[in-house]
Enzyme design. Structure first.
Site, PDB file in Angstrom:
ATOM      1  N   HIS A  48       0.818  -1.205   0.000  1.00 34.90           N
ATOM      2  CA  HIS A  48       0.000   0.000   0.000  1.00 34.90           C
ATOM      3  C   HIS A  48       0.856   1.261   0.000  1.00 34.90           C
ATOM      4  O   HIS A  48       0.489   2.269  -0.605  1.00 34.90           O
ATOM      5  CB  HIS A  48      -0.925  -0.006   1.218  1.00 34.90           C
ATOM      6  CG  HIS A  48      -2.042   0.978   1.140  1.00 34.90           C
ATOM      7  ND1 HIS A  48      -3.172   0.776   0.375  1.00 34.90           N
ATOM      8  CD2 HIS A  48      -2.207   2.188   1.727  1.00 34.90           C
ATOM      9  CE1 HIS A  48      -3.980   1.814   0.494  1.00 34.90           C
ATOM     10  NE2 HIS A  48      -3.416   2.687   1.313  1.00 34.90           N
ATOM     11  N   HIS A  94     -10.209   1.828  -1.117  1.00 34.95           N
ATOM     12  CA  HIS A  94     -10.425   1.494   0.284  1.00 34.95           C
ATOM     13  C   HIS A  94     -11.205   0.186   0.327  1.00 34.95           C
ATOM     14  O   HIS A  94     -12.275   0.089   0.933  1.00 34.95           O
ATOM     15  CB  HIS A  94     -11.144   2.624   1.029  1.00 34.95           C
ATOM     16  CG  HIS A  94     -10.425   3.030   2.279  1.00 34.95           C
ATOM     17  ND1 HIS A  94     -11.057   3.335   3.461  1.00 34.95           N
ATOM     18  CD2 HIS A  94      -9.106   3.159   2.544  1.00 34.95           C
ATOM     19  CE1 HIS A  94     -10.169   3.652   4.392  1.00 34.95           C
ATOM     20  NE2 HIS A  94      -8.972   3.556   3.852  1.00 34.95           N
ATOM     21  N   SER A 532      -3.847  -1.367  -5.642  1.00 38.97           N
ATOM     22  CA  SER A 532      -4.420  -2.209  -4.590  1.00 38.97           C
ATOM     23  C   SER A 532      -4.256  -3.665  -5.019  1.00 38.97           C
ATOM     24  O   SER A 532      -4.952  -4.132  -5.924  1.00 38.97           O
ATOM     25  CB  SER A 532      -5.900  -1.870  -4.380  1.00 38.97           C
ATOM     26  OG  SER A 532      -6.487  -2.749  -3.433  1.00 38.97           O
TER      27      SER A 532
END
Length: 734
Positions: A48, A94, A532
């Protein structure tokens, strides 16, 4: 290898570090780390924060252009739109937090991306999102959709920033790993942009915003790991947001930015105080000495480890000019926010941190940032599926029934249920609402506007990562073009599975290669983005989903185009070649129950030629409506134009050898539908022929029904009813 009673092989593994990486830490420090230092390395070397599996390939993306002020590497990208105005934008994921705790995961994703924008001096003016969930039949899907949509709307609405568009799709690959990608767009004076590189020696390092708590600890590490059946146990790693505090933080920061107090500023996002301090020091080639005793805390007896790794929201780190602390503090106190001097810049290039009178961290900055591990992971090329002819895709008994089935399905029904929960009109500058090709927001007090689109077709990327990557970029370019704007630049959110699996890494590499090709051909650079990885649960990965967020400029809002039919009697024109490509199509999913065949090819020369021609027609005010053709093909696009206007049309199948279902539902790329006032067709056909643009007369806007060659009528009211029913019915049923 050096271990002790505290740092054991199990503890290293729990921190997401490999044995080899731990060995590198020891070599970089010339000693074993303590637990706090191990925690710092674990978050800074997570996927990340470090992009260790992806940065080798990300460096190949085109990131410069005539409008680019700032490309990747800062909090967000920046492009010039003239008149001393610049646009700041970025998209971030997210995903894992939103699966564990959908409301807070989505809300803090929105809050985090807005901080990335306003930390550069920009006022956020619009939000977008790209959401993907498991199948409607999955027992958790409805709960996740409801929580995520509430979270996105709740945070954005409270901040007073309009959410003006986005995506929502369902697929079984997201059953145990949904995707929540949030995008924010802000406006800044081009001569008053703020960056994160610290500078000078002895300058005060200042903490502002909310107090630090224990929420979100190891959030960056959790976001860089696969899920398993115990994913709910990770709930404590999900941050908790407070949009009302962020609104105060926004206004306080923008007020301080009107002074000349700030040398550097950085959002405390993933990895919190650790990442913000390391990134600021590294970019400025300085060191930081910090005393954690001065950090505002909302919980008692917090350890250094907890404070440094906390991802409590609504916090910023600044380096101020010396002697300006009182001036800055007065602003933050006025807005009811914490302000604390917690350290100073040094010339040591080290991160030195004390707590309760002891030095708890002493690490050179380099190994934490630019000198973090970089892997060129093994990868294998994705083999293209077998090509399939149109007659292999099951000829329908009724093309009209097939259309109704498509537009009333989970992935192609109306998204009004979603965007009506967002305040998409706040600030008063939204001039094209959600639901069109691209959302459009006025640049306040001007005649200019920004056109914004998010898009990707994961089934294309899965079948052919290169073509799928190209198509994702081209689709946003096409959407922005369809409203009359000039596409300028993109941000991306690269959502993939486990990069340690060569086939997954091959998907990533292929998508990057396709994106590079499209960005260069369309003069559409990448200025920001996010990766991601490890979007898997128990070894099952998501469809490769490189979401693209595009931004374009409309110089005159009076020339903005919409996609609904305008007047009966208008002629309908089709631009682009008709090949009837049904591979990986919506038709395949609906009729065969799965996506089969090869992804459509993207001819970038045709995209550029067709799109520039369409934009020129809009600019010359020669057309009344424009819509690009994407999922579902020609018939679905015509139906969408009809439903947007409550007007019908009669369309004609091309005089080719294509089967009817291929002509109506094929997903050939680079195509647009235009409507033209009576008498205006000849001029456009002449221009198209001179430029080598493929064009034909498709039909006429007429009545309140859709027909094909004046047969098989479907009323527009029936289309709308079926189109708008599915999602509310799904969300409201017990």
């Amino acid at each position: 290898m050096t271990y002790n009673n505290i740092i054991t092989p199990e503890v290293v593994k729990e921190h997401g570090l490999t044995t080899d990486e731990y060995d590198i830490i020891i070599k970089r420090l010339n000693r074993a780390p303590n637990l706090t230092e191990l925690g710092i390395f674990s978050v800074m070397w997570s996927e990340h924060c470090s992009y260790k599996s992806s940065k080798f390939w990300l460096k190949k993306l085109p990131t410069t252009g005539k409008c680019v002020i700032c490309g990747p590497g800062e909090n967000a990208g920046i492009i010039d739109i003239g008149d001393n105005q610049a646009v700041v934008f970025k998209m971030e994921s997210h995903n894992h937090p939103s699966f564990i705790e959908p409301y807070q995961g989505a809300a803090t994703g929105v809050g985090g991306i807005m901080r990335d924008v306003f930390t550069m001096g920009a006022r956020p003016i619009a939000n977008m999102n790209a959401l993907r969930f498991g199948t409607p039949e999955n027992k958790k899907t409805k709960l996740l959709v409801n929580g995520v949509v509430e979270g996105v709307g709740g945070y954005g609405n409270c901040m007073g920033v309009p959410t003006i568009g986005g995506e929502l799709h369902f697929d079984k690959s997201y059953n145990t790993n949904n995707l929540v990608n949030a995008m924010c767009i802000g406006l800044v004076d081009a001569d008053n942009i703020f960056y994160s590189a610290a500078a000078g020696v002895g300058n005060p390092v200042v903490y502002v915003g909310s107090k630090t708590g224990r929420d979100g600890i190891h959030g960056a590490t959790m976001a860089s790991a696969e899920f398993d059946e115990n994913s709910d146990a990770k709930r404590p790693t999900v941050q908790v947001g407070d949009p009302f505090t962020e609104k105060l933080l926004l206004e306080a920061c923008l007020e301080l930015m009107q002074t000349d107090c700030i040398i550097a500023i950085q959002d405390m996002g993933a990895a919190g105080l650790t990442s913000s301090s390391v990134e600021m020091a590294d970019k400025g080639n300085v060191g930081f000495d910090m005393n954690l005793d001065n950090v505002p805390q909302r919980e008692e007896n917090m350890t250094a480890y907890e404070m440094l790794l906390s991802e409590s929201q609504e916090r910023m780190l600044m380096v101020l000019k010396p002697g300006r602390e009182a001036e800055a503090e007065a602003i933050f106190v006025k807005w009811g926010l914490d302000f604390a001097v917690i350290g100073k810049t040094t010339d040591t290039n080290r991160l030195i941190i004390t707590h309760l009178g002891e030095t708890v961290v002493d690490i050179p900055v380099g190994p934490l940032a630019d000198d973090a591990p970089e892997y060129e992971r093994p990868w294998v090329k994705t083999e293209a599926p077998k090509a399939m002819a149109a007659d292999e895709f099951k000829t329908p008994e009724s093309v009209t029934d097939t259309l109704l089935k498509m537009i009333g399905s989970a992935n192609h029904c109306s998204r009004k249920w979603v965007w009506e929960q967002y305040d998409h009109m706040v600030m008063g500058d939204t001039i094209q609402r959600p639901g069109g090709d691209a959302a459009v927001v006025r640049v306040h007090d001007t005649d200019k506007a920004l056109a914004i689109s998010t898009d990707v077709t994961p089934r294309y990327v899965y079948a052919d990562p290169v073509e799928g990557g190209k198509q994702a970029v081209a689709e946003t370019w096409r959407n922005i073009t369809a409203v009359g704007a000039q596409p300028l630049a993109i941000t991306d959110c690269m959502n993939f599975g486990n990069p340690e699996r060569p086939e997954i890494m091959g998907q990533f590499v292929g998508a990057i290669e396709g994106m590079i090709e499209a960005c260069i051909a369309l003069d559409y650079p990448v200025v920001s983005g996010n990766v991601s990885l490890y979007n898997e649960t128990s070894g099952t990965g998501i469809l490769p989903t490189p979401a693209i967020g595009g931004v374009g400029l409309l110089n005159d809002i009076d020339k903005m185009m919409t996609y609904g039919f305008k007047s009966e009697g208008d002629n309908i024109l089709l631009i682009g070649k008709e090949k009837g490509h049904l591979g990986c199509s919506t038709y395949s999913e609906i009729m065969l129950g799965e996506s089969l065949g090869q992804a459509p090819k993207v001819n970038l020369n045709e995209e550029l030629k067709n799109g520039n021609f369409v934009r020129s027609l809009i600019n010359e005010k020669l057309v009344n409506a424009v819509h690009d053709i994407s999922d579902g093909g020609l018939y679905v696009a015509i139906a969408e134009m009809a439903m947007a206007s409550n007007l019908g049309a009669d369309i004609k199948i091309a005089d080719t050898n294509l089967p009817e279902h291929a002509a109506l539902f094929g997903e050939d790329q680079g195509r647009y539908i235009l409507t033209v006032p009576p008498g205006g067709v000849a001029t456009i056909l002449k221009q198209a022929n001179e430029l080598g643009v493929t064009i034909r007369l498709l039909g006429t806007v007429i009545g309140s029904r859709l027909t094909i060659d004046e047969t098989r009528p479907i009323s527009v009211s029936k289309l709308k009813k079926i189109h708008e029913e599915w999602l509310p019915n799904f969300m409201n049923k017990n």
